[in-house]
Design an enzyme around this catalytic site. Structure first.
Site, PDB file in Angstrom:
ATOM      1  N   ASN A   1     -32.199   8.049  29.487  1.00  0.00           N
ATOM      2  CA  ASN A   1     -31.455   7.419  28.390  1.00  0.00           C
ATOM      3  C   ASN A   1     -30.266   8.258  27.919  1.00  0.00           C
ATOM      4  OD1 ASN A   1     -33.266   5.248  28.331  1.00  0.00           O
ATOM      5  ND2 ASN A   1     -34.649   6.354  26.968  1.00  0.00           N
TER       6      ASN A   1
ATOM      7  N   LYS B   1     -19.176  18.292  -1.887  1.00  0.00           N
ATOM      8  CA  LYS B   1     -19.560  19.276  -0.878  1.00  0.00           C
ATOM      9  C   LYS B   1     -20.473  18.790   0.228  1.00  0.00           C
ATOM     10  CE  LYS B   1     -18.746  22.792  -4.155  1.00  0.00           C
ATOM     11  NZ  LYS B   1     -18.374  21.691  -5.092  1.00  0.00           N
TER      12      LYS B   1
ATOM     13  N   GLN C   1     -18.529  18.187  -8.052  1.00  0.00           N
ATOM     14  CA  GLN C   1     -19.526  18.954  -7.291  1.00  0.00           C
ATOM     15  C   GLN C   1     -20.069  18.115  -6.123  1.00  0.00           C
ATOM     16  OE1 GLN C   1     -22.255  21.771  -9.309  1.00  0.00           O
ATOM     17  NE2 GLN C   1     -23.862  20.332  -8.761  1.00  0.00           N
TER      18      GLN C   1
ATOM     19  N   TYR D   1     -11.079  19.095 -14.316  1.00  0.00           N
ATOM     20  CA  TYR D   1     -12.380  19.209 -13.665  1.00  0.00           C
ATOM     21  C   TYR D   1     -13.413  18.328 -14.351  1.00  0.00           C
ATOM     22  CZ  TYR D   1     -16.681  20.969 -11.653  1.00  0.00           C
ATOM     23  OH  TYR D   1     -17.885  21.035 -11.004  1.00  0.00           O
TER      24      TYR D   1
ATOM     25  N   THR E   1     -10.498  -6.607  29.665  1.00  0.00           N
ATOM     26  CA  THR E   1     -10.097  -7.069  28.335  1.00  0.00           C
ATOM     27  C   THR E   1     -11.160  -8.089  27.960  1.00  0.00           C
ATOM     28  OG1 THR E   1      -8.738  -8.889  29.167  1.00  0.00           O
ATOM     29  CG2 THR E   1      -7.620  -6.782  28.846  1.00  0.00           C
ATOM     30  N   HIS E   2     -11.519  -8.124  26.691  1.00  0.00           N
ATOM     31  CA  HIS E   2     -12.623  -8.987  26.235  1.00  0.00           C
ATOM     32  C   HIS E   2     -13.930  -8.657  26.959  1.00  0.00           C
ATOM     33  CE1 HIS E   2      -9.442 -11.635  24.515  1.00  0.00           C
ATOM     34  NE2 HIS E   2      -8.808 -11.273  25.626  1.00  0.00           N
TER      35      HIS E   2
ATOM     36  N   ASN F   1     -13.861  26.608 -11.965  1.00  0.00           N
ATOM     37  CA  ASN F   1     -13.132  25.419 -11.492  1.00  0.00           C
ATOM     38  C   ASN F   1     -12.086  25.751 -10.435  1.00  0.00           C
ATOM     39  OD1 ASN F   1     -14.715  24.255 -13.374  1.00  0.00           O
ATOM     40  ND2 ASN F   1     -13.083  23.759 -14.831  1.00  0.00           N
TER      41      ASN F   1
ATOM     42  N   GLU G   1     -25.593   7.711  22.335  1.00  0.00           N
ATOM     43  CA  GLU G   1     -26.081   6.769  21.318  1.00  0.00           C
ATOM     44  C   GLU G   1     -26.063   7.399  19.924  1.00  0.00           C
ATOM     45  OE1 GLU G   1     -29.617   4.267  22.872  1.00  0.00           O
ATOM     46  OE2 GLU G   1     -29.537   6.061  24.117  1.00  0.00           O
TER      47      GLU G   1
ATOM     48  N   SER H   1     -38.279   8.507  28.605  1.00  0.00           N
ATOM     49  CA  SER H   1     -39.096   7.629  27.765  1.00  0.00           C
ATOM     50  C   SER H   1     -40.542   8.093  27.840  1.00  0.00           C
ATOM     51  CB  SER H   1     -38.978   6.199  28.279  1.00  0.00           C
ATOM     52  OG  SER H   1     -40.124   5.452  27.911  1.00  0.00           O
TER      53      SER H   1
ATOM     54  N   LYS I   1     -37.118   5.868  33.086  1.00  0.00           N
ATOM     55  CA  LYS I   1     -35.969   5.871  32.166  1.00  0.00           C
ATOM     56  C   LYS I   1     -35.197   7.189  32.110  1.00  0.00           C
ATOM     57  CE  LYS I   1     -34.759   3.101  29.669  1.00  0.00           C
ATOM     58  NZ  LYS I   1     -35.214   2.418  28.445  1.00  0.00           N
TER      59      LYS I   1
HETATM   60  N1  ARG Z   1     -20.796  24.120  -8.767  1.00  0.00           N
HETATM   61  C1  ARG Z   1     -19.593  23.641  -9.327  1.00  0.00           C
HETATM   62  C2  ARG Z   1     -18.915  22.657  -8.376  1.00  0.00           C
HETATM   63  O1  ARG Z   1     -19.270  22.656  -7.237  1.00  0.00           O
HETATM   64  C3  ARG Z   1     -18.649  24.777  -9.603  1.00  0.00           C
HETATM   65  C4  ARG Z   1     -17.670  24.503 -10.714  1.00  0.00           C
HETATM   66  C5  ARG Z   1     -18.425  24.346 -11.978  1.00  0.00           C
HETATM   67  N2  ARG Z   1     -17.557  24.238 -13.071  1.00  0.00           N
HETATM   68  C6  ARG Z   1     -17.993  23.859 -14.284  1.00  0.00           C
HETATM   69  N3  ARG Z   1     -17.122  23.774 -15.209  1.00  0.00           N
HETATM   70  N4  ARG Z   1     -19.240  23.502 -14.478  1.00  0.00           N
HETATM   71  O2  ARG Z   1     -18.047  21.879  -8.739  1.00  0.00           O
END
Ligand code: ARG
Length: 464
Positions: free
Chosen positions: A284, A324, A321, A316, A154-155, A109, A289, A276, A282
């Site tokens: 582009n 990420k 998780q 925790y 403007t606008h 954690n 975009e 295109s 074209k």
């Molecule tokens: N892979 C977990 C995460 O990204 C790591 C921490 C896991 N901790 C646990 N008590 N299961 O959060």
């Protein structure tokens, strides 16, 4: 056997294993994970929590794994769930049972929180650098085109003529605030959670200051519960990223408009456009975009993590998780967007011929006719009405304000003299807006100098 398998008598369901694993995306934390472990084990040895010999074996083993990671990558296995347990398993294969001492006084954690802080610190510094590069591109293009005038809107209706440089520098200042937001977030990204243990701290005599120093952290979390459950720093990063993407998206929208034949203000370089498959003519603005389009996923990741966090009890929870993939995706979205924008802006061609014609049929000097009367004593509101009627007369006669005969002007107000024509030519109109932050070349030169000063000043905390 799982690292945590002691109290289990049955194997994990395969689908559960795949569902709970994070190795497919947290493998990109491998390097910072190992660097964090190196600092941790060094401290364990120094504090006498493990023997100096054990600390050395673990350090050597981790260093070999780090080398291998950098040279050829590591053989990660989904059965080992996440990057932390994968690295520990590889360490075991390298040095045997002493590997089991690495995790003393530590939990995944606080380990994963440490990894994210380390990873995001590097990414944030990189992004600030990239923002600075793009700001530099804007300054260079603005400076090289100080005499180019474009319509201001403007606008999305013609409003008043402005310098192209002035328009480009508006983005400089937006990006300046972006860089400052990331640098400010960096103060809180730069905080060390390690030593919080699972949630409550540890019974071992660890030295958190020592680890923080080794890893170059400016601050340490004061509360172990907060250390393992805080994701504010990721939210701040996602929020600063969302605002930055919003700026790039607005800029994209303008480039898309400007490159259309209807505007015709700029042409993007071949290298930054695509064609295109059916229409041979074209060219582009796909990059612009896509930046505009990818803004959606960046906002989405901010909203996603805010929603993950709401209602989470301390400390925790596995929900965390989910922090990420969104953050990684935002980094992968922002970094190329900034790099591409830099090149796209530097290589775009200003269509000066088209811009010279741009004012032939518009009334973007109408404010200046009113200002002319106001400067000669007429209340501005009255002058506004007089010029409104002159514009109507122009529309009826199929001309513009420069094309109206002096007799029409003098019928409208005796304050008008022959110098009205001089006062309303496009260059004079732009040149007259000398107020601070205005669009006159004199004012834009001051602004440009301030922009360059910002770029050279190291008055932010971004490290590098
Ligand atoms: N892979 C977990 C995460 O990204 C790591 C921490 C896991 N901790 C646990 N008590 N299961 O959060």
């Amino acid at each position: 056997m799982k690292l945590w398998g002691g109290r289990f008598t049955e194997a994990t369901d395969k689908l559960v294993e795949a569902y709970t694993a994070s190795i497919t995306f947290d493998e990109r934390l491998a390097e910072v994970d190992i660097l964090g472990s190196l600092a941790h084990v060094n401290m364990l040895g120094k504090q006498g929590i493990i023997s100096a010999d054990d600390a050395t074996s673990i350090t050597d083993g981790l260093s070999k794994i780090l080398e291998r990671l950098r040279a050829e990558g590591l053989p990660f296995d989904v059965a080992d769930e996440d990057v932390h347990m994968n690295v520990e398993r590889l360490l075991y294969e390298e040095i045997g049972p002493v590997a089991g001492k690495l995790h003393t006084g530590r939990s995944r954690n606080d380990q994963v929180a440490l990894d994210m802080h380390l990873y995001l610190r590097d990414a944030t510094i990189l992004i600030v650098d990239k923002v600075r590069d793009l700001q530099r591109a804007l300054v260079d293009v603005a400076e090289a085109n100080m005499d180019v005038i474009i319509p201001g809107y403007t606008h999305l209706q013609r409003a008043q003529p402005i310098l192209l440089s002035h328009h480009l520098l508006a983005y400089f200042w937006m990006l300046d605030r972006d860089a400052s937001r990331f640098s400010d977030a960096l103060l809180r990204i730069d905080m060390m959670p390690l030593g919080a243990g699972a949630l409550a701290g540890t019974t071992f005599p660890i030295d958190r200051e020592e680890v923080a120093k080794a890893l170059g952290f400016g601050q340490i979390y004061e509360n172990s519960l907060d250390a393992v459950s805080d994701r504010d720093y990721l939210l701040e990063f996602l929020s600063a990223s969302s605002i930055l993407m919003m700026h790039l998206s607005r800029f994209s929208e303008e480039l898309i408009l400007w490159t259309s034949e209807e505007f015709g203000f700029v042409e993007l370089a071949d290298a930054y456009t695509t064609g295109s498959s059916i229409m041979p003519q074209k060219k582009n603005p796909d990059v612009a975009e896509l930046v505009r389009g990818k803004t959606g996923r960046v906002y989405g990741h901010l909203m996603g993590l805010l929603t993950v966090m709401k209602g989470l009890p301390l400390a925790y929870n596995k929900d965390l998780q989910e922090d990420k993939e969104g953050v990684f995706d935002v980094i992968d979205t922002l970094v190329p967007a900034l790099t591409l924008f830099d090149g796209m802006v530097r290589t775009m061609k200003i269509r000066e011929n088209r811009l010279r014609d741009a004012f032939a049929r518009d009334f973007s000097n109408a404010t200046d006719v009113a200002d002319y009367l106001a400067k000669r004593g007429m209340p501005f509101r009255e002058a506004h009405a007089v010029v409104g009627r002159l514009v109507l007369a122009c529309i009826e006669a199929g001309t513009n304000l420069a094309g109206l005969p002096i007799t029409v002007y003098r019928d409208a107000s005796s304050l008008f003299g022959d110098d009205i024509y001089e006062a309303i030519n496009t260059r004079a109109v732009v040149g007259a807006r000398t107020s601070r932050g205005g669009t006159a070349p004199a004012a834009v030169s001051v602004q440009l100098a301030a922009a360059k000063e910002r770029l050279s000043a190291k008055n932010e905390r971004a490290r590098g």
